[in-house]
Design a protein around this motif. Structure first.
Motif, PDB file in Angstrom:
ATOM      1  N   LEU A  62       0.816  -1.214   0.000  1.00 40.73           N
ATOM      2  CA  LEU A  62       0.000   0.000   0.000  1.00 40.73           C
ATOM      3  C   LEU A  62       0.849   1.263   0.000  1.00 40.73           C
ATOM      4  O   LEU A  62       0.521   2.252  -0.663  1.00 40.73           O
ATOM      5  CB  LEU A  62      -0.923   0.009   1.220  1.00 40.73           C
ATOM      6  N   ALA A  63       1.980   1.225   0.739  1.00 44.94           N
ATOM      7  CA  ALA A  63       2.823   2.421   0.868  1.00 44.94           C
ATOM      8  C   ALA A  63       3.633   2.682  -0.394  1.00 44.94           C
ATOM      9  O   ALA A  63       3.843   3.835  -0.777  1.00 44.94           O
ATOM     10  CB  ALA A  63       3.755   2.271   2.075  1.00 44.94           C
ATOM     11  N   LEU A  64       4.085   1.619  -1.055  1.00 40.49           N
ATOM     12  CA  LEU A  64       4.941   1.764  -2.243  1.00 40.49           C
ATOM     13  C   LEU A  64       4.391   0.922  -3.390  1.00 40.49           C
ATOM     14  O   LEU A  64       5.008  -0.068  -3.814  1.00 40.49           O
ATOM     15  CB  LEU A  64       6.381   1.333  -1.904  1.00 40.49           C
ATOM     16  N   PRO A  65       3.231   1.280  -3.915  1.00 43.21           N
ATOM     17  CA  PRO A  65       2.601   0.434  -4.936  1.00 43.21           C
ATOM     18  C   PRO A  65       3.416   0.310  -6.212  1.00 43.21           C
ATOM     19  O   PRO A  65       3.462  -0.765  -6.821  1.00 43.21           O
ATOM     20  CB  PRO A  65       1.256   1.132  -5.196  1.00 43.21           C
ATOM     21  N   GLU A  66       4.073   1.378  -6.668  1.00 41.11           N
ATOM     22  CA  GLU A  66       4.856   1.311  -7.903  1.00 41.11           C
ATOM     23  C   GLU A  66       6.062   0.390  -7.732  1.00 41.11           C
ATOM     24  O   GLU A  66       6.355  -0.457  -8.584  1.00 41.11           O
ATOM     25  CB  GLU A  66       5.325   2.714  -8.308  1.00 41.11           C
ATOM     26  N   GLN A  67       6.774   0.571  -6.612  1.00 39.31           N
ATOM     27  CA  GLN A  67       7.933  -0.287  -6.356  1.00 39.31           C
ATOM     28  C   GLN A  67       7.498  -1.739  -6.181  1.00 39.31           C
ATOM     29  O   GLN A  67       8.136  -2.649  -6.716  1.00 39.31           O
ATOM     30  CB  GLN A  67       8.655   0.195  -5.092  1.00 39.31           C
ATOM     31  N   ALA A  68       6.398  -1.947  -5.441  1.00 34.36           N
ATOM     32  CA  ALA A  68       5.904  -3.307  -5.243  1.00 34.36           C
ATOM     33  C   ALA A  68       5.515  -3.937  -6.579  1.00 34.36           C
ATOM     34  O   ALA A  68       5.827  -5.109  -6.839  1.00 34.36           O
ATOM     35  CB  ALA A  68       4.700  -3.293  -4.299  1.00 34.36           C
ATOM     36  N   GLY A  69       4.862  -3.157  -7.444  1.00 36.76           N
ATOM     37  CA  GLY A  69       4.481  -3.682  -8.750  1.00 36.76           C
ATOM     38  C   GLY A  69       5.678  -4.102  -9.569  1.00 36.76           C
ATOM     39  O   GLY A  69       5.660  -5.139 -10.245  1.00 36.76           O
ATOM     40  N   SER A  70       6.757  -3.301  -9.523  1.00 34.08           N
ATOM     41  CA  SER A  70       7.987  -3.653 -10.253  1.00 34.08           C
ATOM     42  C   SER A  70       8.607  -4.938  -9.710  1.00 34.08           C
ATOM     43  O   SER A  70       9.065  -5.790 -10.478  1.00 34.08           O
ATOM     44  CB  SER A  70       8.995  -2.504 -10.146  1.00 34.08           C
ATOM     45  N   VAL A  71       8.603  -5.060  -8.385  1.00 33.53           N
ATOM     46  CA  VAL A  71       9.144  -6.275  -7.767  1.00 33.53           C
ATOM     47  C   VAL A  71       8.321  -7.491  -8.163  1.00 33.53           C
ATOM     48  O   VAL A  71       8.877  -8.548  -8.504  1.00 33.53           O
ATOM     49  CB  VAL A  71       9.173  -6.119  -6.228  1.00 33.53           C
ATOM     50  N   PHE A  72       6.995  -7.363  -8.141  1.00 33.84           N
ATOM     51  CA  PHE A  72       6.126  -8.491  -8.487  1.00 33.84           C
ATOM     52  C   PHE A  72       6.330  -8.911  -9.946  1.00 33.84           C
ATOM     53  O   PHE A  72       6.375 -10.106 -10.266  1.00 33.84           O
ATOM     54  CB  PHE A  72       4.660  -8.125  -8.245  1.00 33.84           C
ATOM     55  N   THR A  73       6.446  -7.937 -10.836  1.00 29.39           N
ATOM     56  CA  THR A  73       6.665  -8.248 -12.250  1.00 29.39           C
ATOM     57  C   THR A  73       7.997  -8.961 -12.447  1.00 29.39           C
ATOM     58  O   THR A  73       8.090  -9.939 -13.206  1.00 29.39           O
ATOM     59  CB  THR A  73       6.630  -6.959 -13.090  1.00 29.39           C
ATOM     60  N   TRP A  74       9.022  -8.466 -11.762  1.00 30.40           N
ATOM     61  CA  TRP A  74      10.335  -9.112 -11.858  1.00 30.40           C
ATOM     62  C   TRP A  74      10.274 -10.540 -11.333  1.00 30.40           C
ATOM     63  O   TRP A  74      10.849 -11.460 -11.943  1.00 30.40           O
ATOM     64  CB  TRP A  74      11.356  -8.304 -11.050  1.00 30.40           C
ATOM     65  N   LEU A  75       9.584 -10.755 -10.223  1.00 32.05           N
ATOM     66  CA  LEU A  75       9.454 -12.097  -9.668  1.00 32.05           C
ATOM     67  C   LEU A  75       8.784 -13.042 -10.657  1.00 32.05           C
ATOM     68  O   LEU A  75       9.243 -14.162 -10.880  1.00 32.05           O
ATOM     69  CB  LEU A  75       8.630 -12.049  -8.372  1.00 32.05           C
ATOM     70  N   PHE A  76       7.683 -12.569 -11.264  1.00 32.17           N
ATOM     71  CA  PHE A  76       6.941 -13.428 -12.181  1.00 32.17           C
ATOM     72  C   PHE A  76       7.810 -13.835 -13.369  1.00 32.17           C
ATOM     73  O   PHE A  76       7.896 -15.010 -13.718  1.00 32.17           O
ATOM     74  CB  PHE A  76       5.687 -12.702 -12.680  1.00 32.17           C
ATOM     75  N   ASN A  77       8.455 -12.856 -13.987  1.00 31.08           N
ATOM     76  CA  ASN A  77       9.281 -13.148 -15.163  1.00 31.08           C
ATOM     77  C   ASN A  77      10.467 -14.041 -14.815  1.00 31.08           C
ATOM     78  O   ASN A  77      10.795 -14.977 -15.556  1.00 31.08           O
ATOM     79  CB  ASN A  77       9.779 -11.842 -15.782  1.00 31.08           C
TER      80      ASN A  77
END
Length: 548
Positions: A62-77
């Protein structure tokens, strides 16, 4: 443990319950059932560590949605591209292990002991296995996946029936149609149910036959001995909690998006994160009411309603659509699956990387993350069955239900696409613009009474949503309470609320739906290792049971 059989390495069945209760106190507090703050049964580190980690995760996303989204995308790939071979290979091992249990003498072991009798008739048992096989996933992917594999993903190199201009290539239609159904059946057939069967068998065997608590760590007693009551066991159960929670959150995210799309399609309500947050919040509130009503007054009633609505919708689509074509597709698709299951399972040298990494790896991780949830449900209704009977029925009955569902919904959608591509709403929403949440409603639009059936579909998605949230909170609660099936209601309320919270924050992160998939992949990876070791533990437990 004075009454332990040294050769077996597991508690002797005779009088084991009292011994297990005593040993289970090692390294744990409040095993006597005394409650901690807020009515929580916090007797070991599993609840505290899992709860704190999930709360921290929610605040971070919730606090860092953009950073979290980048981390999640990197994890998936990273995980899908690096470990696709591992997911495929592990799932193959689970299928082979289940087939081995069917044909070896270990299959004669009876869950609950030699004198145990089944708690349910075959009809009742099959009905509950059917219920376990249904979920939001069937609603979300029932139309989307067969059409997508037919036209876009091209599994095993089978060409699409459409050229780059979107025009139909008649000579490619039959092969693409058959492979689209076969590839879909592959993701909903023997492999996922073998994963569930492994976990369910482990829970049933070590709980009913050995008197151990109904929790994941119990399956590892033949390997770890008393260490399962220490940090080895805590880590195993914490991994199970994370896997289950993110697997459920993914399903809730899919359900929220599909319910949002349906409400927009029927009633014109807006589509977007705000509406999806409202949907998840409302559904979580309904699930909380079900939690407070208890298992019989909540989950059981909703499950029966679920099954009835699903059966009505299935039969309507079957008979309102081209019935003979659908039945033919069912047979053809099932036959193609049996022929192609080996090449589809092959983890080495594949050219269809989009299919393997984007679909199969995700699916296997998703099924593995769901395995404590579905496995515990199956275990609790399967006492008295032999291992052979258990494995055969758990593999075949739900698989056939899933195959029928995909053949009916996917078959109708494919027929609409290839028979009239210019006017097909399914082609517009899946192939042309790729709008997955709307694919089911696009298919229903091509059938009579679409305004009514679309509302029924929305209700069905919502009821699936509620039962998944309620049942999932029950399973996580049981794991974090050390296997207790009667843990305090406030704990189930806690987990029910945080399942919804996790689904919301993942949808709100920059990655959106891919964030949900990323966390499933990430938690499914280590839990796959747990399941592989579990197979060895089951084998040792069955051999010990035969010698007892």
């Amino acid at each position: 443990m004075s009454d332990t059989n040294a050769d077996q390495g597991i508690p002797a069945p005779e009088g084991s319950a009292d011994i297990i209760d005593t040993d289970y106190e090692i390294g744990q507090d409040n095993i006597d059932g005394s409650l901690g703050p807020f009515g929580f049964d916090i007797h070991n580190p599993v609840f505290a560590i899992s709860g704190i980690a999930i709360v921290a995760f929610v605040f971070y996303a919730l606090a860092l949605p953009e950073q979290a989204g980048s981390v999640f995308t990197w994890l998936f790939n990273t995980v899908t591209k690096t470990f696709d071979w591992f997911f495929l290979g592990a799932a193959n091992i689970f299928v082979l292990f289940c087939l081995l249990l069917i044909v070896t003498p270990a299959g004669s072991v009876r869950l609950g002991g030699a004198e145990a009798s089944p708690d349910y008739t075959y009809i009742g048992w099959f009905a509950m296995l059917f219920a376990a096989g249904m979920g939001i996933g069937l609603m979300f992917f029932g139309v989307l996946e067969p059409v997508y594999h037919m036209a876009i993903s091209e599994p095993l190199g089978v060409p699409s029936p459409f050229n780059e201009a979107g025009e139909l290539i008649p000579e490619n239609v039959d092969a693409a149609k058959t492979m689209g159904l076969a590839a879909t059946i592959f993701h909903w057939g023997l492999h996922p149910w073998a994963i569930y069967a492994v976990v369910a068998l482990a829970l049933a065997l070590f709980s009913y036959n050995k008197g151990l608590p109904l929790t994941i760590r119990s399956a590892f007693y033949p390997i770890l001995g008393e260490r399962v009551w220490g940090w080895w066991g805590h880590v195993i159960d914490i991994l199970a909690v994370f896997a289950t929670l993110f697997g459920l959150a993914t399903s809730l995210g899919f359900g929220a998006q599909q319910a949002n799309a349906g409400l927009n399609h029927v009633f014109g309500l807006p589509i977007g994160p705000t509406m999806q947050v409202i949907i998840i919040t409302c559904i979580t509130g309904i699930a909380l009411v079900s939690v407070l009503r208890g298992l019989d007054g909540g989950v059981k009633v909703l499950s029966e309603i679920n099954m009835a609505i699903a059966a009505v919708l299935l039969l309507f689509v079957l008979f309102a659509g081209p019935t003979m074509v659908i039945l033919s597709d069912f047979v053809t698709g099932l036959g193609a699956y049996l022929v192609d299951v080996v090449p589809l399972s092959n983890p080495v040298g594949r050219d269809d990387t989009g299919f393997v990494q984007g679909w199969t790896s995700f699916y296997w991780a998703w099924w593995i993350s769901w395995s404590p949830f579905v496995g515990m449900f199956i275990a609790r209704v399967s006492r008295g069955r032999t291992v052979r009977e258990f494995v055969i029925c758990v593999l075949i009955i739900p698989s056939l239900v899933c195959v029928l569902w995909m053949a009916v919904f996917g078959g109708v959608a494919i027929d609409q696409v290839v028979s009239d591509p210019a006017n097909s709403a399914v082609k517009a929403q899946v192939i042309d613009s790729y709008n997955p949440p709307l694919s089911l409603f696009a298919m229903l639009e091509g059938l009579p009474l679409s305004s009514i059936t679309s509302v029924i579909a929305i209700v069905l998605v919502i009821v699936f949503f509620v039962t998944s949230s309620d049942s999932g909170s029950l399973v996580i609660d049981t794991i974090t309470a050390g296997g207790k099936v009667d843990a305090p209601v406030p704990q189930r309320v806690f987990w029910c609320v945080f399942e919804g919270a996790v689904a919301i924050v993942l949808l709100l992160s920059a990655g959106g739906l891919q964030s949900l998939q990323s966390m499933v992949i990430s938690t499914g990876l280590p839990f796959t290792c747990v399941l592989l070791v579990m197979c060895f533990a089951i084998w040792r437990g069955l051999q010990a049971e035969r010698r007892a």
